[in-house]
Design a protein around this motif. Structure first.
Motif, PDB file in Angstrom:
ATOM      1  N   GLY A   1       3.342  12.656  -4.611  1.00  0.00           N
ATOM      2  CA  GLY A   1       1.924  13.040  -6.130  1.00  0.00           C
ATOM      3  C   GLY A   1       2.334  12.743  -6.989  1.00  0.00           C
ATOM      4  N   GLU A   2       1.209  13.517  -7.001  1.00  0.00           N
ATOM      5  CA  GLU A   2       1.382  12.785  -9.488  1.00  0.00           C
ATOM      6  C   GLU A   2       2.291  13.401 -10.045  1.00  0.00           C
ATOM      7  OE1 GLU A   2      -0.341  10.455 -11.225  1.00  0.00           O
ATOM      8  OE2 GLU A   2      -1.091   9.824  -9.263  1.00  0.00           O
ATOM      9  N   ASP A   3       2.776  14.813  -9.879  1.00  0.00           N
ATOM     10  CA  ASP A   3       3.900  15.407 -10.316  1.00  0.00           C
ATOM     11  C   ASP A   3       4.802  15.903  -9.345  1.00  0.00           C
ATOM     12  OD1 ASP A   3       2.404  17.042  -8.555  1.00  0.00           O
ATOM     13  OD2 ASP A   3       2.128  18.884 -10.148  1.00  0.00           O
ATOM     14  N   ALA A   4       5.324  15.290  -8.374  1.00  0.00           N
ATOM     15  CA  ALA A   4       5.967  15.596  -7.778  1.00  0.00           C
ATOM     16  C   ALA A   4       7.027  14.580  -6.732  1.00  0.00           C
ATOM     17  CB  ALA A   4       5.719  16.117  -6.224  1.00  0.00           C
ATOM     18  N   PHE A   5       8.586  14.405  -6.730  1.00  0.00           N
ATOM     19  CA  PHE A   5       9.255  13.548  -5.828  1.00  0.00           C
ATOM     20  C   PHE A   5       9.745  14.219  -4.678  1.00  0.00           C
ATOM     21  CE2 PHE A   5       8.463  12.207 -10.363  1.00  0.00           C
ATOM     22  CZ  PHE A   5       8.025  11.039  -9.906  1.00  0.00           C
ATOM     23  N   ALA A   6      10.563  13.477  -3.662  1.00  0.00           N
ATOM     24  CA  ALA A   6      10.905  14.441  -2.633  1.00  0.00           C
ATOM     25  C   ALA A   6      11.945  13.471  -2.889  1.00  0.00           C
ATOM     26  CB  ALA A   6      10.495  13.612  -1.226  1.00  0.00           C
ATOM     27  N   VAL A   7      13.403  13.505  -2.447  1.00  0.00           N
ATOM     28  CA  VAL A   7      14.954  12.568  -2.574  1.00  0.00           C
ATOM     29  C   VAL A   7      15.629  13.473  -1.137  1.00  0.00           C
ATOM     30  CG1 VAL A   7      16.921  13.049  -3.148  1.00  0.00           C
ATOM     31  CG2 VAL A   7      15.063  13.536  -5.113  1.00  0.00           C
TER      32      VAL A   7
ATOM     33  N   ARG B   1       8.710  19.566  -7.992  1.00  0.00           N
ATOM     34  CA  ARG B   1       7.771  18.923  -9.217  1.00  0.00           C
ATOM     35  C   ARG B   1       7.587  19.200 -10.458  1.00  0.00           C
ATOM     36  NH1 ARG B   1       5.227  23.627 -10.616  1.00  0.00           N
ATOM     37  NH2 ARG B   1       6.924  25.112 -10.260  1.00  0.00           N
ATOM     38  N   ILE B   2       7.556  17.862 -11.098  1.00  0.00           N
ATOM     39  CA  ILE B   2       7.882  17.757 -12.713  1.00  0.00           C
ATOM     40  C   ILE B   2       6.635  18.551 -13.383  1.00  0.00           C
ATOM     41  CG2 ILE B   2       7.808  16.283 -14.414  1.00  0.00           C
ATOM     42  CD1 ILE B   2      10.393  16.513 -12.194  1.00  0.00           C
ATOM     43  N   GLU B   3       6.822  19.278 -14.306  1.00  0.00           N
ATOM     44  CA  GLU B   3       5.832  19.861 -15.473  1.00  0.00           C
ATOM     45  C   GLU B   3       6.064  19.298 -16.400  1.00  0.00           C
ATOM     46  OE1 GLU B   3       6.340  24.115 -16.006  1.00  0.00           O
ATOM     47  OE2 GLU B   3       5.694  24.836 -13.816  1.00  0.00           O
ATOM     48  N   GLY B   4       4.763  18.620 -17.286  1.00  0.00           N
ATOM     49  CA  GLY B   4       5.100  17.869 -18.464  1.00  0.00           C
ATOM     50  C   GLY B   4       3.909  16.884 -18.241  1.00  0.00           C
TER      51      GLY B   4
ATOM     52  N   ALA C   1       1.818   6.124 -21.538  1.00  0.00           N
ATOM     53  CA  ALA C   1       3.045   7.078 -22.167  1.00  0.00           C
ATOM     54  C   ALA C   1       3.468   8.182 -20.510  1.00  0.00           C
ATOM     55  CB  ALA C   1       2.930   7.848 -22.889  1.00  0.00           C
ATOM     56  N   ALA C   2       2.651   8.917 -19.678  1.00  0.00           N
ATOM     57  CA  ALA C   2       2.506   9.200 -18.957  1.00  0.00           C
ATOM     58  C   ALA C   2       2.794   8.615 -17.892  1.00  0.00           C
ATOM     59  CB  ALA C   2       1.217   9.852 -18.264  1.00  0.00           C
ATOM     60  N   GLY C   3       2.617   7.158 -17.497  1.00  0.00           N
ATOM     61  CA  GLY C   3       3.028   7.123 -16.497  1.00  0.00           C
ATOM     62  C   GLY C   3       4.514   5.944 -17.011  1.00  0.00           C
ATOM     63  N   THR C   4       4.496   5.520 -18.000  1.00  0.00           N
ATOM     64  CA  THR C   4       6.253   5.633 -18.392  1.00  0.00           C
ATOM     65  C   THR C   4       7.067   6.599 -18.481  1.00  0.00           C
ATOM     66  OG1 THR C   4       5.453   3.720 -19.792  1.00  0.00           O
ATOM     67  CG2 THR C   4       7.707   5.187 -20.208  1.00  0.00           C
ATOM     68  N   LEU C   5       6.671   7.546 -18.542  1.00  0.00           N
ATOM     69  CA  LEU C   5       8.025   9.274 -17.725  1.00  0.00           C
ATOM     70  C   LEU C   5       7.518   8.759 -17.133  1.00  0.00           C
ATOM     71  CD1 LEU C   5       8.914  11.448 -19.132  1.00  0.00           C
ATOM     72  CD2 LEU C   5       6.288  12.797 -19.195  1.00  0.00           C
ATOM     73  N   ARG C   6       6.494   9.208 -15.652  1.00  0.00           N
ATOM     74  CA  ARG C   6       7.212   8.935 -14.160  1.00  0.00           C
ATOM     75  C   ARG C   6       7.950   8.016 -13.583  1.00  0.00           C
ATOM     76  NH1 ARG C   6       3.520   7.986 -10.606  1.00  0.00           N
ATOM     77  NH2 ARG C   6       4.119   9.406  -9.317  1.00  0.00           N
ATOM     78  N   ARG C   7       7.870   6.546 -14.458  1.00  0.00           N
ATOM     79  CA  ARG C   7       9.089   5.719 -13.839  1.00  0.00           C
ATOM     80  C   ARG C   7      10.440   6.331 -14.450  1.00  0.00           C
ATOM     81  NH1 ARG C   7       6.355   2.059 -15.245  1.00  0.00           N
ATOM     82  NH2 ARG C   7       7.215   1.808 -17.382  1.00  0.00           N
TER      83      ARG C   7
ATOM     84  N   PHE D   1       0.784  -1.197   0.214  1.00  0.00           N
ATOM     85  CA  PHE D   1      -0.081   0.264   0.020  1.00  0.00           C
ATOM     86  C   PHE D   1       0.949   1.244   0.188  1.00  0.00           C
ATOM     87  CE2 PHE D   1      -2.894  -3.154   1.435  1.00  0.00           C
ATOM     88  CZ  PHE D   1      -4.094  -3.223   0.919  1.00  0.00           C
ATOM     89  N   ALA D   2       1.767   1.180  -0.363  1.00  0.00           N
ATOM     90  CA  ALA D   2       2.640   2.103   0.130  1.00  0.00           C
ATOM     91  C   ALA D   2       3.546   2.737  -0.639  1.00  0.00           C
ATOM     92  CB  ALA D   2       3.521   2.455   1.887  1.00  0.00           C
ATOM     93  N   THR D   3       3.592   1.783  -1.834  1.00  0.00           N
ATOM     94  CA  THR D   3       4.623   1.902  -2.597  1.00  0.00           C
ATOM     95  C   THR D   3       3.751   2.355  -4.139  1.00  0.00           C
ATOM     96  OG1 THR D   3       5.671   0.178  -2.128  1.00  0.00           O
ATOM     97  CG2 THR D   3       6.528   0.394  -5.131  1.00  0.00           C
ATOM     98  N   ASP D   4       4.378   3.448  -5.166  1.00  0.00           N
ATOM     99  CA  ASP D   4       3.653   4.013  -6.044  1.00  0.00           C
ATOM    100  C   ASP D   4       3.691   2.745  -7.392  1.00  0.00           C
ATOM    101  OD1 ASP D   4       2.764   6.393  -8.166  1.00  0.00           O
ATOM    102  OD2 ASP D   4       5.046   5.735  -8.955  1.00  0.00           O
ATOM    103  N   VAL D   5       2.542   2.590  -7.921  1.00  0.00           N
ATOM    104  CA  VAL D   5       2.357   1.617  -8.792  1.00  0.00           C
ATOM    105  C   VAL D   5       3.595   2.107  -9.660  1.00  0.00           C
ATOM    106  CG1 VAL D   5       0.502   0.044 -10.461  1.00  0.00           C
ATOM    107  CG2 VAL D   5      -0.047   0.670  -7.973  1.00  0.00           C
ATOM    108  N   HIS D   6       3.630   2.679 -10.829  1.00  0.00           N
ATOM    109  CA  HIS D   6       4.370   2.817 -11.680  1.00  0.00           C
ATOM    110  C   HIS D   6       5.731   2.707 -11.376  1.00  0.00           C
ATOM    111  CE1 HIS D   6       0.761   4.070 -14.558  1.00  0.00           C
ATOM    112  NE2 HIS D   6       0.627   4.604 -13.260  1.00  0.00           N
TER     113      HIS D   6
END
Length: 306
Positions: free
Chosen positions: A209-215, A168-171, A183-189, A130-135
């Motif tokens: 988030g759908e358009d954000a990653f944390a490091v 925060r990713i735009e695109g 294609a959007a899922g592939t791009l996120r991956r 439940f804690a893992t992003d599918v893509h």
């Protein structure tokens, strides 16, 4: 086929009892072992957990710090006469079992110890699913917060700077509209892979988030190191991505929260970094990649925004 060894760490014992640590698990155990038992003082628990494999932590006495261990190892509490209210509270806080000192020498003790370990493993698998992003396969924000909580607990005893970056990713929205969800899922991956390749193995990359990653930069020498890593990641994401034979580009906004200057709690640091990323201008190529996020006018100067 024999069972793998169960690594047991006891803490909270008085020195006399600790000398007989091997008696914590009766020999044989009717096939529920083998058990490898060690003891340590309460102040040494975190170091032992970091240095050696531990499957189950057996806590004698009233040490409340066990709650910070319960997500990583099975915790069994030894309490002489616990009340029902205490038992319920401890189980809700993550303990896998509560036993009395007398029960440690009963024939059922090895079975209960093995059961606690197996329940913990099932819980870990369930939590991970439940804690893992599918893509991307990356942990979600909740998993990141949990990891940061443990890390910050260590930082209280061993102060050292660390930093959390949010990108925060735009695109992605434009890719979804133009090429579809796959294609959007592939791009996120692909974005996730590039981020993961740009940091150390000890750092954590998460989807927040759908358009954000944390490091999470778990250990840095100075706050300036976070800026350097952030610039490196921005540069990496500035290169185009090929998805289904099409070159796609994203623009990225960066927010950085430093520990302890910007906060000492995980949610505080995440809100700070996410807020800065939300308000920061995105850098990278414009064009169709982020037209929906920024509007057509921003796409006019594609060459100027590289």
């Amino acid at each position: 086929m024999s069972n793998p060894s169960v690594h047991v760490l006891q803490t909270g014992l008085n020195p006399v009892v600790a000398d007989g640590a091997s008696a914590a698990v009766p020999e044989g155990g009717e096939g529920f072992g083998p058990f490898e038992v060690a003891s340590c003082a309460i102040e040494e628990v975190w170091q032992r957990l970091a240095d050696t494999p531990v499957d189950v932590l057996v806590v004698h006495g009233g040490w409340e710090g066990w709650t910070r261990c319960a997500s990583d190892v099975a915790v069994v509490l030894v309490a002489p006469v616990p009340s029902v209210a205490d038992c319920v509270r401890w189980l809700r806080d993550g303990a896998q079992d509560i036993v009395s000192p007398d029960e440690l020498m009963q024939p059922s003790w090895p079975r209960r110890l093995r059961a606690a370990v197996e329940r913990q493993r099932v819980r870990a698998v369930t939590r991970q699913s439940f804690a893992t992003d599918v893509h991307t396969g990356l942990p979600h924000a909740g998993q990141l917060i949990e990891h940061m909580s443990h890390l910050l607990a260590l930082r209280e005893r061993e102060p050292a700077p660390m930093a959390l970056l949010v990108l925060r990713i735009e695109g992605l929205a434009t890719t979804m509209a133009r090429l579809g969800p796959e294609a959007a899922g592939t791009l996120r991956r692909k974005v996730a892979v590039r981020l993961r390749a740009g940091v150390r193995a000890s750092d954590v990359v998460a989807s927040v988030g759908e358009d954000a990653f944390a490091v999470l930069l778990s250990l840095i020498d100075t706050p300036a190191d976070a800026d350097r890593v952030g610039r490196k990641l921005l540069g990496s994401l500035g290169e185009t991505f090929k998805v289904g034979g099409v070159d796609l580009a994203v623009a990225t906004a960066l927010g950085i929260a430093s520990y302890p200057a910007d906060g000492t709690q995980p949610d505080m640091l995440l809100r700070r970094a996410a807020g800065l990323a939300a308000s920061a201008p995105a850098t990278g190529r414009a064009g169709y990649a982020n037209r929906l996020e920024r509007g057509d006018m921003a796409a006019a100067n594609d060459d100027d925004l590289r």
